[in-house]
Design an enzyme around this catalytic site. Structure first.
Site, mmCIF file in Angstrom:
data_model
loop_
_atom_site.group_PDB
_atom_site.id
_atom_site.type_symbol
_atom_site.label_atom_id
_atom_site.label_comp_id
_atom_site.label_asym_id
_atom_site.label_seq_id
_atom_site.Cartn_x
_atom_site.Cartn_y
_atom_site.Cartn_z
ATOM 1 C CB SER A 1 -0.979 0.013 1.184
ATOM 2 O OG SER A 1 -2.111 -0.779 0.883
ATOM 3 C CE LYS B 1 -4.741 1.674 -0.962
ATOM 4 N NZ LYS B 1 -4.068 0.418 -0.600
ATOM 5 C CB SER C 1 -4.544 1.546 3.452
ATOM 6 O OG SER C 1 -3.601 1.242 2.448
ATOM 7 C CE LYS D 1 -1.534 4.245 2.582
ATOM 8 N NZ LYS D 1 -1.603 3.070 3.496
#
Length: 298
Positions: A78, A81, A138, A240
């Protein structure tokens, strides 16, 4: 003369090899106005599964303070992203979107597996909520919503993602989806993620605050940010986390404390807890080594 030409060619080749292996002491990123190239198909490298890599970069100078296998390919999970949001922030900065712009949800987007927000096909979601859903939850379904609303399809969006990666100097990154869901063709390096993290911080200060959002509520449910260091480590203000089975536990963190700033990346953690512990160790060891004051020296 022939000998001189040979020596010049060898020197040029050595310079190219040095850049390719990431031996530069500073993190190199392309200027903001760099063109997005038309990319030829690239062979997919062998990616080590659940293998550790890390890097710590001075957020003001780009100097690399620490790196461990930072140019070897890994699955981003993720952390993907981050690039999805980079392209959203470009939409917002250009005025093509506002935080209130309504994004249409397709059946394809709504069908994505968890983690997800639970958006329904045929509905809409404001850009502001979509950004928070990616930064906090997420959400894989919302990543596809964004991709389709920007580029028409997730495939077309992924090509834009990879082109933008090249424009930023992320030479060893390839994207094929907007979420980070498993795909052997999607890979990156710790160094490339640090380039992206620094670019997000430097180029979109007005939107970077989204990464420090503590929680999001939607559809009667509330989720807390997956980056637990936001509330645990002084100065952490993003950005993140990521996990799939083949990547292990990933984290890119931005830390600003006592006039210093670093971007740190840990990939391939054995667990969320061990990844966070390693990140804390890197922060406490290398943040004091970062440059102090402003980039202008006062």
């Amino acid at each position: 003369m022939r000998g001189l030409i040979v020596l010049l060619c060898v020197a040029m080749l050595a310079g190219c090899q040095s850049a390719e292996t990431g031996s530069s002491p500073e993190l190199a990123a392309a200027p903001a106005a760099a063109a997005e190239p038309i990319l030829p198909l690239q062979p997919v490298p062998a990616v080590a599964h659940r293998a550790y890599a890390s890097i710590v970069v001075d957020g003001k100078t780009g100097k690399i303070l620490e790196e461990d296998d930072a140019t070897s390919p890994r699955y981003p999970a993720s952390l993907t992203k981050m690039m999805t949001l980079y392209l959203v922030f470009e939409q917002l900065s250009s005025g093509r979107w506002t935080p209130q712009t309504a994004l249409t949800v397709s059946a394809e987007a709504a069908s994505r597996p968890p983690a997800k927000l639970g958006v329904r096909a045929g509905s809409t979601i404001p850009v502001d909520t979509a950004v928070r859903a990616l930064a906090v939850r997420s959400a894989n379904d919302v990543a596809v919503v964004i991709a389709e609303n920007i580029a028409g399809s997730e495939d077309a969006f992924a090509r834009r993602m990879t082109a933008k990666a090249r424009a930023l100097g992320m030479s060893r990154t390839s994207f094929v989806n907007a979420s980070g869901l498993p795909d052997d063709r999607q890979y990156t390096t710790a160094r490339d993620i640090a380039i992206l993290g620094k670019a997000l911080h430097d180029r979109f200060p007005q939107y970077f605050k989204y990464f420090s959002t503590r929680e999001i509520s939607y559809g009667g449910r509330t989720w807390k940010n997956t980056n637990k260091l936001l509330t645990k480590v002084d100065g952490v203000n993003g950005i993140k986390t990521g996990y799939i089975r083949d990547s292990g536990f990933n984290l890119c963190a931005s830390v600003e404390r006592d006039g210093k700033h670093i971007i740190a990346v840990v990939l391939g953690g054995k667990s969320g807890a061990s990844r966070n512990a390693q990140m804390e160790k890197l922060i406490e060891e290398y943040l004091p080594q970062a440059s102090g004051g402003s980039i202008f020296g006062f």
